[in-house]
Design a protein around this motif. Structure first.
Motif, PDB file in Angstrom:
ATOM      1  N   GLU A 293      34.915  45.854  47.357  1.00 33.21           N
ATOM      2  CA  GLU A 293      35.200  44.922  48.448  1.00 33.21           C
ATOM      3  C   GLU A 293      36.612  44.351  48.390  1.00 33.21           C
ATOM      4  O   GLU A 293      37.135  43.876  49.399  1.00 33.21           O
ATOM      5  N   SER A 294      37.227  44.350  47.216  1.00 27.17           N
ATOM      6  CA  SER A 294      38.567  43.758  47.078  1.00 27.17           C
ATOM      7  C   SER A 294      39.610  44.751  46.609  1.00 27.17           C
ATOM      8  O   SER A 294      40.762  44.386  46.396  1.00 27.17           O
ATOM      9  N   ARG A 295      39.229  46.008  46.504  1.00 22.72           N
ATOM     10  CA  ARG A 295      40.124  46.999  45.912  1.00 22.72           C
ATOM     11  C   ARG A 295      41.362  47.266  46.772  1.00 22.72           C
ATOM     12  O   ARG A 295      42.419  47.590  46.256  1.00 22.72           O
ATOM     13  N   GLY A 296      41.249  47.103  48.075  1.00 20.96           N
ATOM     14  CA  GLY A 296      42.381  47.388  48.953  1.00 20.96           C
ATOM     15  C   GLY A 296      43.164  46.163  49.368  1.00 20.96           C
ATOM     16  O   GLY A 296      43.967  46.222  50.306  1.00 20.96           O
ATOM     17  N   LEU A 297      42.965  45.050  48.675  1.00 15.87           N
ATOM     18  CA  LEU A 297      43.564  43.787  49.113  1.00 15.87           C
ATOM     19  C   LEU A 297      44.923  43.500  48.488  1.00 15.87           C
ATOM     20  O   LEU A 297      45.514  42.451  48.763  1.00 15.87           O
ATOM     21  N   GLY A 298      45.415  44.375  47.650  1.00 16.58           N
ATOM     22  CA  GLY A 298      46.735  44.156  47.081  1.00 16.58           C
ATOM     23  C   GLY A 298      46.831  42.828  46.358  1.00 16.58           C
ATOM     24  O   GLY A 298      46.007  42.497  45.511  1.00 16.58           O
ATOM     25  N   LEU A 299      47.844  42.043  46.697  1.00 19.19           N
ATOM     26  CA  LEU A 299      48.031  40.740  46.067  1.00 19.19           C
ATOM     27  C   LEU A 299      46.925  39.757  46.406  1.00 19.19           C
ATOM     28  O   LEU A 299      46.689  38.803  45.658  1.00 19.19           O
ATOM     29  N   ALA A 300      46.256  39.960  47.544  1.00 21.33           N
ATOM     30  CA  ALA A 300      45.227  39.045  48.039  1.00 21.33           C
ATOM     31  C   ALA A 300      45.825  37.648  48.248  1.00 21.33           C
ATOM     32  O   ALA A 300      47.026  37.447  48.090  1.00 21.33           O
ATOM     33  N   VAL A 301      44.989  36.670  48.591  1.00 23.24           N
ATOM     34  CA  VAL A 301      45.548  35.365  48.955  1.00 23.24           C
ATOM     35  C   VAL A 301      46.140  34.639  47.743  1.00 23.24           C
ATOM     36  O   VAL A 301      47.156  33.947  47.864  1.00 23.24           O
ATOM     37  N   HIS A 302      45.527  34.794  46.582  1.00 20.76           N
ATOM     38  CA  HIS A 302      46.057  34.095  45.403  1.00 20.76           C
ATOM     39  C   HIS A 302      47.430  34.630  45.015  1.00 20.76           C
ATOM     40  O   HIS A 302      48.408  33.872  44.940  1.00 20.76           O
ATOM     41  N   GLY A 303      47.543  35.921  44.802  1.00 19.22           N
ATOM     42  CA  GLY A 303      48.840  36.501  44.471  1.00 19.22           C
ATOM     43  C   GLY A 303      49.817  36.410  45.622  1.00 19.22           C
ATOM     44  O   GLY A 303      51.022  36.219  45.417  1.00 19.22           O
ATOM     45  N   GLY A 304      49.312  36.525  46.854  1.00 17.75           N
ATOM     46  CA  GLY A 304      50.187  36.427  48.019  1.00 17.75           C
ATOM     47  C   GLY A 304      50.890  35.089  48.103  1.00 17.75           C
ATOM     48  O   GLY A 304      52.087  35.016  48.397  1.00 17.75           O
ATOM     49  N   GLY A 305      50.153  34.002  47.824  1.00 15.80           N
ATOM     50  CA  GLY A 305      50.773  32.681  47.841  1.00 15.80           C
ATOM     51  C   GLY A 305      51.832  32.530  46.768  1.00 15.80           C
ATOM     52  O   GLY A 305      52.908  31.968  47.007  1.00 15.80           O
ATOM     53  N   HIS A 306      51.533  33.042  45.566  1.00 13.64           N
ATOM     54  CA  HIS A 306      52.519  32.968  44.478  1.00 13.64           C
ATOM     55  C   HIS A 306      53.790  33.730  44.826  1.00 13.64           C
ATOM     56  O   HIS A 306      54.905  33.228  44.644  1.00 13.64           O
ATOM     57  N   PHE A 307      53.638  34.955  45.325  1.00 12.91           N
ATOM     58  CA  PHE A 307      54.824  35.785  45.537  1.00 12.91           C
ATOM     59  C   PHE A 307      55.471  35.554  46.896  1.00 12.91           C
ATOM     60  O   PHE A 307      56.575  36.054  47.133  1.00 12.91           O
ATOM     61  N   ALA A 308      54.838  34.780  47.758  1.00 14.41           N
ATOM     62  CA  ALA A 308      55.541  34.270  48.933  1.00 14.41           C
ATOM     63  C   ALA A 308      56.607  33.270  48.493  1.00 14.41           C
ATOM     64  O   ALA A 308      57.628  33.095  49.158  1.00 14.41           O
ATOM     65  N   ILE A 309      56.387  32.611  47.356  1.00 14.53           N
ATOM     66  CA  ILE A 309      57.371  31.700  46.757  1.00 14.53           C
ATOM     67  C   ILE A 309      58.325  32.491  45.867  1.00 14.53           C
ATOM     68  O   ILE A 309      59.540  32.414  45.995  1.00 14.53           O
ATOM     69  N   GLY A 310      57.759  33.263  44.950  1.00 14.05           N
ATOM     70  CA  GLY A 310      58.541  34.165  44.106  1.00 14.05           C
ATOM     71  C   GLY A 310      59.576  33.475  43.249  1.00 14.05           C
ATOM     72  O   GLY A 310      59.519  32.277  42.970  1.00 14.05           O
TER      73      GLY A 310
END
Length: 353
Positions: free
Chosen positions: A246-263
Motif C-alpha cells: 500500500e505504501s511501496r509507490g509513495l516515495g518520500l511520502a508525507v513525512h519525508g516530503g515535508g522534511h525535504f521540502a525544507i531540505g
C-alpha cells in the motif's frame, strides 16, 4: 440515523472514493475531517473539572493562524533555547538547550523511524520542545504546526519561509534574511567522523516545491487518513514504508516530503534535522494528522504496531503499550500507553484546531 446526522453536519468519515476529488485537492475534506476529530476530542473532555479540561486545554494552530506578535514571540523563545546552557556539557558540540533536542534525536534515530515508536516518539519529543519553550523561555502562545498543503505549490512564498520578521527565516545556501540568519548549527552532519564535535556553520535551506507538490499536498494528507484502516498502515503510508504494498509507490511520502521540502543542512539530515527550527512545525503537522486519524475512530485506534528497531534490523521484539519511551534528559520516561491521548492529562493536554 447516526450516519445521516453526521452527513448533515459534514463530519462523516468515508473512504476516498466517496468524496469529490476536487474537495480532497482543495483541502475541504481535510478541514472537515479535522473539524470532526476536534469535535470528538472536545466531547471527551465534556464535564471534566480536574486534570485536562475544556477550560485549560491548549489548542495548537497553523502558523499563519497565529497572530503576528505571537509568531515573533515564538521566534524569541526559540532564540532563547539557542542561547541557554546545554544539559550535555560533556559533548563538545552541544552548546545550548536547542542542541539537546538534536542530540537526543541522533541517539535514537535508528529506533524511532519505521518502527512501532515512530508516531508516539515524535509526539512526545515535540511536546518536550514545547514545554522547554514555555517553562524555560516564557512562551505563552499557541504551539504552531505547518499545514504543508497550503504551500505545496510554492514553498518559498510560505509565510513560514518568506524571510519576514513573522517567519522562521528565508531560503538560502545560508539563510538570506529573517530570523535565524545569524545563528549557527553546532553539531553534525550525520556523515562526519565524530557527530558530537563542535562544527559551527550557518543554517542552510534548499526549499523544494517539486518535492512538496509531489508528496505534501492536501490530496496526499487526506488520502493518508482515509486509506489507513489501522495504525500499521497509517504509519507505513505516512513514511512510505516499502515493506507494504500500500505504501511501496509513495516515495518520500508525507513525512519525508515535508522534511525535504525544507531540505538543506541540517533540515535534510536524517539524524540532525531537529537542529532546523522548522522541524517542530513539520512534526506538528505529522502529529496533527495522527490526532485526526485517532479521533475519527477513537475506540479502535488505541494501539501500536511494529518492533523496536528501524525496518526490524536487527530483529527485535514487537512493542506493546506497556513498553517505555525514554527521552531523558529532555523529559521523564513514560509508557507508550501514557502517550496515546493528547488530552490524557499525563503528560498531555492539547488539541489541534
Amino acid at each position: 440515523m447516526e450516519l445521516l446526522l453526521l452527513l448533515l453536519l459534514g463530519f462523516a468519515s468515508l473512504s476516498v472514493g466517496e468524496y469529490a476529488q476536487e474537495d480532497i485537492d482543495s483541502g475541504k475534506v481535510l478541514r472537515d475531517l479535522s473539524r470532526e476529530a476536534y469535535h470528538n476530542a472536545w466531547a471527551r473532555l465534556e464535564g471534566k473539572t480536574e486534570g485536562c479540561t475544556q477550560e485549560n486545554v491548549r489548542v495548537r494552530k497553523e502558523w499563519r493562524d497565529i497572530p503576528a506578535k505571537k509568531r515573533i514571540d515564538f521566534v524569541r523563545a526559540v532564540n532563547c533555547l539557542m542561547s541557554s546552557e546545554s544539559l550535555n556539557p560533556d559533548l563538545e558540540g552541544a552548546r545550548s538547550r536547542f542542541d539537546d533536542f538534536g542530540v537526543l534525536h541522533h541517539q535514537v534515530s535508528n529506533y524511532v523511524h519505521f518502527s512501532a515508536s515512530f508516531l508516539l516518539f515524535h509526539r512526545y519529543f515535540t511536546w518536550a520542545y514545547e514545554e522547554a519553550l514555555r517553562n524555560e523561555c516564557a512562551y505563552e502562545g499557541p504551539f504552531p504546526y505547518w499545514n504543508w498543503g497550503y504551500d505545496a505549490h510554492d514553498v518559498e512564498s510560505s509565510p513560514l519561509f518568506d524571510g519576514s520578521a513573522t517567519s522562521l527565516g528565508s531560503n538560502g545556501g545560508c539563510l538570506i534574511k529573517g530570523p535565524f540568519s545569524n545563528r549557527t548549527v553546532n553539531l553534525g552532519p550525520g556523515s562526519g567522523p565524530d557527530p558530537y564535535r563542535y562544527n559551527p556553520r550557518c543554517i542552510r535551506r534548499d526549499l523544494n516545491t517539486a518535492i512538496a507538490s509531489a508528496w505534501t499536498t492536501h490530496r496526499n494528507t487526506t488520502d493518508l487518513i482515509l486509506d489507513s484502516p489501522n495504525v500499521e498502515l497509517f504509519q507505513a503510508i505516512m513514511q512510505g514504508d516499502t515493506r507494504y504494498p500500500e505504501s511501496r509507490g509513495l516515495g518520500l511520502a508525507v513525512h519525508g516530503g515535508g522534511h525535504f521540502a525544507i531540505g538543506g543542512d541540517p533540515g535534510g539530515d536524517f539524524n540532525w534535522s531537529p537542529l532546523e527550527p522548522a522541524f517542530y512545525l513539520h512534526h506538528g503537522q505529522v502529529d496533527r494528522l495522527y490526532f485526526i486519524w485517532q479521533n475519527l475512530d477513537w475506540e479502535n485506534r488505541q494501539n501500536i504496531s511494529g518492533t523496536a528497531t528501524m525496518y526490524n534490523r536487527p530483529p527485535s521484539d514487537e512493542q506493546s503499550l506497556d513498553d517505555v519511551m525514554d527521552i531523558t534528559p529532555l523529559e521523564e520516561a513514560r509508557t507508550f500507553r501514557k502517550l496515546m491521548d493528547t488530552i490524557g492529562e499525563t503528560p498531555f493536554c492539547f488539541l489541534y484546531d
